[in-house]
Design a protein around this motif. Structure first.
Motif, PDB file in Angstrom:
ATOM      1  N   SER A 162      36.299  35.121  54.812  1.00  0.00           N
ATOM      2  CA  SER A 162      37.087  34.796  53.626  1.00  0.00           C
ATOM      3  C   SER A 162      38.522  35.252  53.812  1.00  0.00           C
ATOM      4  CB  SER A 162      36.479  35.471  52.395  1.00  0.00           C
ATOM      5  OG  SER A 162      35.178  35.003  52.151  1.00  0.00           O
ATOM      6  N   GLY A 163      39.478  34.394  53.426  1.00  0.00           N
ATOM      7  CA  GLY A 163      40.886  34.698  53.573  1.00  0.00           C
ATOM      8  C   GLY A 163      41.466  35.381  52.341  1.00  0.00           C
ATOM      9  N   ARG A 164      42.369  36.327  52.573  1.00  0.00           N
ATOM     10  CA  ARG A 164      42.973  37.083  51.480  1.00  0.00           C
ATOM     11  C   ARG A 164      43.928  36.238  50.620  1.00  0.00           C
ATOM     12  NH1 ARG A 164      45.109  42.519  50.839  1.00  0.00           N
ATOM     13  NH2 ARG A 164      44.548  43.036  52.989  1.00  0.00           N
ATOM     14  N   LEU A 165      44.856  35.526  51.281  1.00  0.00           N
ATOM     15  CA  LEU A 165      45.914  34.862  50.524  1.00  0.00           C
ATOM     16  C   LEU A 165      45.387  33.757  49.622  1.00  0.00           C
ATOM     17  CD1 LEU A 165      48.912  34.679  53.014  1.00  0.00           C
ATOM     18  CD2 LEU A 165      48.454  36.327  51.209  1.00  0.00           C
ATOM     19  N   SER A 166      44.255  33.173  49.974  1.00  0.00           N
ATOM     20  CA  SER A 166      43.717  32.109  49.132  1.00  0.00           C
ATOM     21  C   SER A 166      43.368  32.625  47.749  1.00  0.00           C
ATOM     22  CB  SER A 166      42.477  31.493  49.784  1.00  0.00           C
ATOM     23  OG  SER A 166      41.431  32.443  49.886  1.00  0.00           O
ATOM     24  N   VAL A 167      42.766  33.803  47.676  1.00  0.00           N
ATOM     25  CA  VAL A 167      42.394  34.334  46.361  1.00  0.00           C
ATOM     26  C   VAL A 167      43.634  34.805  45.605  1.00  0.00           C
ATOM     27  CG1 VAL A 167      41.963  36.771  46.961  1.00  0.00           C
ATOM     28  CG2 VAL A 167      40.627  35.678  45.180  1.00  0.00           C
ATOM     29  N   VAL A 168      44.660  35.253  46.331  1.00  0.00           N
ATOM     30  CA  VAL A 168      45.917  35.632  45.671  1.00  0.00           C
ATOM     31  C   VAL A 168      46.519  34.424  44.960  1.00  0.00           C
ATOM     32  CG1 VAL A 168      48.279  36.437  46.040  1.00  0.00           C
ATOM     33  CG2 VAL A 168      46.388  37.502  47.292  1.00  0.00           C
ATOM     34  N   PHE A 169      46.581  33.287  45.648  1.00  0.00           N
ATOM     35  CA  PHE A 169      47.123  32.072  45.046  1.00  0.00           C
ATOM     36  C   PHE A 169      46.242  31.578  43.903  1.00  0.00           C
ATOM     37  CE2 PHE A 169      49.990  32.102  48.489  1.00  0.00           C
ATOM     38  CZ  PHE A 169      50.996  31.198  48.215  1.00  0.00           C
ATOM     39  N   ALA A 170      44.930  31.608  44.104  1.00  0.00           N
ATOM     40  CA  ALA A 170      44.015  31.121  43.072  1.00  0.00           C
ATOM     41  C   ALA A 170      44.138  31.949  41.802  1.00  0.00           C
ATOM     42  CB  ALA A 170      42.580  31.160  43.589  1.00  0.00           C
ATOM     43  N   LYS A 171      44.219  33.255  41.935  1.00  0.00           N
ATOM     44  CA  LYS A 171      44.353  34.121  40.761  1.00  0.00           C
ATOM     45  C   LYS A 171      45.696  33.916  40.071  1.00  0.00           C
ATOM     46  CE  LYS A 171      40.418  36.329  40.783  1.00  0.00           C
ATOM     47  NZ  LYS A 171      39.473  36.197  39.644  1.00  0.00           N
ATOM     48  N   ALA A 172      46.756  33.770  40.855  1.00  0.00           N
ATOM     49  CA  ALA A 172      48.076  33.560  40.270  1.00  0.00           C
ATOM     50  C   ALA A 172      48.142  32.240  39.511  1.00  0.00           C
ATOM     51  CB  ALA A 172      49.151  33.613  41.349  1.00  0.00           C
ATOM     52  N   ILE A 173      47.599  31.179  40.113  1.00  0.00           N
ATOM     53  CA  ILE A 173      47.601  29.872  39.458  1.00  0.00           C
ATOM     54  C   ILE A 173      46.800  29.902  38.157  1.00  0.00           C
ATOM     55  CG2 ILE A 173      46.741  27.500  39.702  1.00  0.00           C
ATOM     56  CD1 ILE A 173      47.534  27.706  42.668  1.00  0.00           C
ATOM     57  N   ALA A 174      45.757  30.742  38.129  1.00  0.00           N
ATOM     58  CA  ALA A 174      44.922  30.864  36.930  1.00  0.00           C
ATOM     59  C   ALA A 174      45.543  31.790  35.885  1.00  0.00           C
ATOM     60  CB  ALA A 174      43.538  31.375  37.307  1.00  0.00           C
ATOM     61  N   GLY A 175      46.713  32.349  36.186  1.00  0.00           N
ATOM     62  CA  GLY A 175      47.367  33.243  35.238  1.00  0.00           C
ATOM     63  C   GLY A 175      46.854  34.668  35.283  1.00  0.00           C
ATOM     64  N   GLU A 176      46.039  34.993  36.274  1.00  0.00           N
ATOM     65  CA  GLU A 176      45.475  36.339  36.404  1.00  0.00           C
ATOM     66  C   GLU A 176      46.347  37.135  37.379  1.00  0.00           C
ATOM     67  OE1 GLU A 176      41.561  35.298  37.664  1.00  0.00           O
ATOM     68  OE2 GLU A 176      40.876  34.852  35.639  1.00  0.00           O
ATOM     69  N   PHE A 177      47.549  37.479  36.910  1.00  0.00           N
ATOM     70  CA  PHE A 177      48.566  38.029  37.800  1.00  0.00           C
ATOM     71  C   PHE A 177      48.230  39.439  38.290  1.00  0.00           C
ATOM     72  CE2 PHE A 177      50.925  35.257  34.699  1.00  0.00           C
ATOM     73  CZ  PHE A 177      50.964  34.153  35.538  1.00  0.00           C
ATOM     74  N   THR A 178      47.603  40.238  37.441  1.00  0.00           N
ATOM     75  CA  THR A 178      47.227  41.585  37.863  1.00  0.00           C
ATOM     76  C   THR A 178      46.209  41.536  38.992  1.00  0.00           C
ATOM     77  OG1 THR A 178      47.640  42.466  35.644  1.00  0.00           O
ATOM     78  CG2 THR A 178      46.250  43.783  37.103  1.00  0.00           C
ATOM     79  N   GLN A 179      45.242  40.637  38.866  1.00  0.00           N
ATOM     80  CA  GLN A 179      44.240  40.498  39.919  1.00  0.00           C
ATOM     81  C   GLN A 179      44.857  39.917  41.181  1.00  0.00           C
ATOM     82  OE1 GLN A 179      40.972  38.277  38.246  1.00  0.00           O
ATOM     83  NE2 GLN A 179      40.156  40.054  37.152  1.00  0.00           N
ATOM     84  N   ALA A 180      45.802  38.995  41.030  1.00  0.00           N
ATOM     85  CA  ALA A 180      46.482  38.427  42.198  1.00  0.00           C
ATOM     86  C   ALA A 180      47.223  39.516  42.961  1.00  0.00           C
ATOM     87  CB  ALA A 180      47.446  37.331  41.768  1.00  0.00           C
ATOM     88  N   ARG A 181      47.920  40.378  42.228  1.00  0.00           N
ATOM     89  CA  ARG A 181      48.651  41.465  42.884  1.00  0.00           C
ATOM     90  C   ARG A 181      47.691  42.433  43.562  1.00  0.00           C
ATOM     91  NH1 ARG A 181      50.468  46.582  42.541  1.00  0.00           N
ATOM     92  NH2 ARG A 181      52.651  46.954  43.189  1.00  0.00           N
ATOM     93  N   ALA A 182      46.588  42.739  42.890  1.00  0.00           N
ATOM     94  CA  ALA A 182      45.610  43.659  43.478  1.00  0.00           C
ATOM     95  C   ALA A 182      45.071  43.115  44.791  1.00  0.00           C
ATOM     96  CB  ALA A 182      44.466  43.907  42.491  1.00  0.00           C
ATOM     97  N   ALA A 183      44.730  41.839  44.822  1.00  0.00           N
ATOM     98  CA  ALA A 183      44.197  41.238  46.043  1.00  0.00           C
ATOM     99  C   ALA A 183      45.218  41.253  47.173  1.00  0.00           C
ATOM    100  CB  ALA A 183      43.740  39.805  45.771  1.00  0.00           C
TER     101      ALA A 183
END
Length: 254
Positions: free
Chosen positions: A142-163
């Motif tokens: 599993s790739g890290r940056l994919s979940v960062v983008f997915a969380k950011a696009i979903a408006g879950e910015f805190t989780q995107a930053r954490a990932a």
């Protein structure tokens, strides 16, 4: 691990795409060696990769910690008439030396497994030890940056930053994955285990970002897969591989 959780371990990649990629690798190895392959499938579960390889004439040893998954593998092998070419063994990367009893393999598959092991570096060293000279590894993580983008696009910015900043690439305490990987991490781990000629390709770049409601048919899924292929294959676009929901690595043991 219960079988119902296994799709998550595949890093979001459709099984057919994984099987096709591994089939091409096996064909190349067979042409080079001039014989069917000895294959190790670490964490291979119910045989999504192992059964097609055995049907193609190769001998496959599946090492998996789940007895339920291995029982399902045995049923599939019987139904396909390939029980003489598929061996299921309960265990994990820590016990590879003992399980293989010194026997070396030509191709090792480790798909959706490195995220869950206690020590990824040790697991890769064990796989390298099991491979014969010039043996090939197919690694899917599993790739890290994919979940960062997915969380950011979903408006879950805190989780995107954490990932993005977490050493293991996790977005929080309830993240079901123990770890995700960057391309640089993978290249460093593989070099440390003695692998060379490392090629990393991001897969399923769009699939996990497009809402499921917009993917109505198999034609839609095929179109997305083709778009992914075009996206990473064009000149100057190599950096886009890092955005893959899964990172598929092909490496060689010298």
């Amino acid at each position: 691990m219960p079988d119902e959780q296994r799709p998550q371990r595949r890093g979001g990649v459709r099984p057919s795409a994984v099987v096709s990629a591994v089939g091409r690798i096996a064909d190349e190895c067979t042409a080079r060696l001039g014989r069917p392959l000895e294959v190790l499938d670490l964490g291979g579960g119910t045989g999504g990769v192992a059964v097609p390889l055995a049907e193609a004439g190769h001998r496959v040893t599946v090492v998996d910690p789940s007895p339920d998954a291995l029982a399902a593998l045995a049923r599939r092998a019987r139904e396909a008439g390939i029980v003489d070419r598929v061996t299921g063994v309960q265990g994990d990367g820590d016990s590879l030396d003992a399980l293989l009893a010194g026997r070396q393999v030509d191709l090792a598959c480790c798909h959706g497994t490195l995220e869950f092991v206690d020590d990824p570096a040790a697991t890769l060293r064990a796989i390298a030890h099991a491979l014969g000279e010039g043996g090939v590894l197919s690694l899917l993580v599993s790739g890290r940056l994919s979940v960062v983008f997915a969380k950011a696009i979903a408006g879950e910015f805190t989780q995107a930053r954490a990932a993005l900043v977490d050493p293991s690439g996790r977005w929080g305490n309830t993240d079901p994955l123990p770890r995700r990987f960057d391309v640089e991490q993978l290249e460093s781990l593989l070099a440390g285990a003695g692998f060379t000629d490392v090629h990393v390709r991001g897969t399923n770049i769009f699939g996990h970002l497009v809402p499921a409601s917009l993917i109505d048919s198999e034609a839609d899924r095929v179109a997305l897969t083709e778009l992914d292929d075009l996206l990473v294959s064009g000149p100057g676009r190599e950096f886009l591989r890092t955005l893959g929901n899964a990172l598929h690595v092909v490496a060689r043991r010298d």
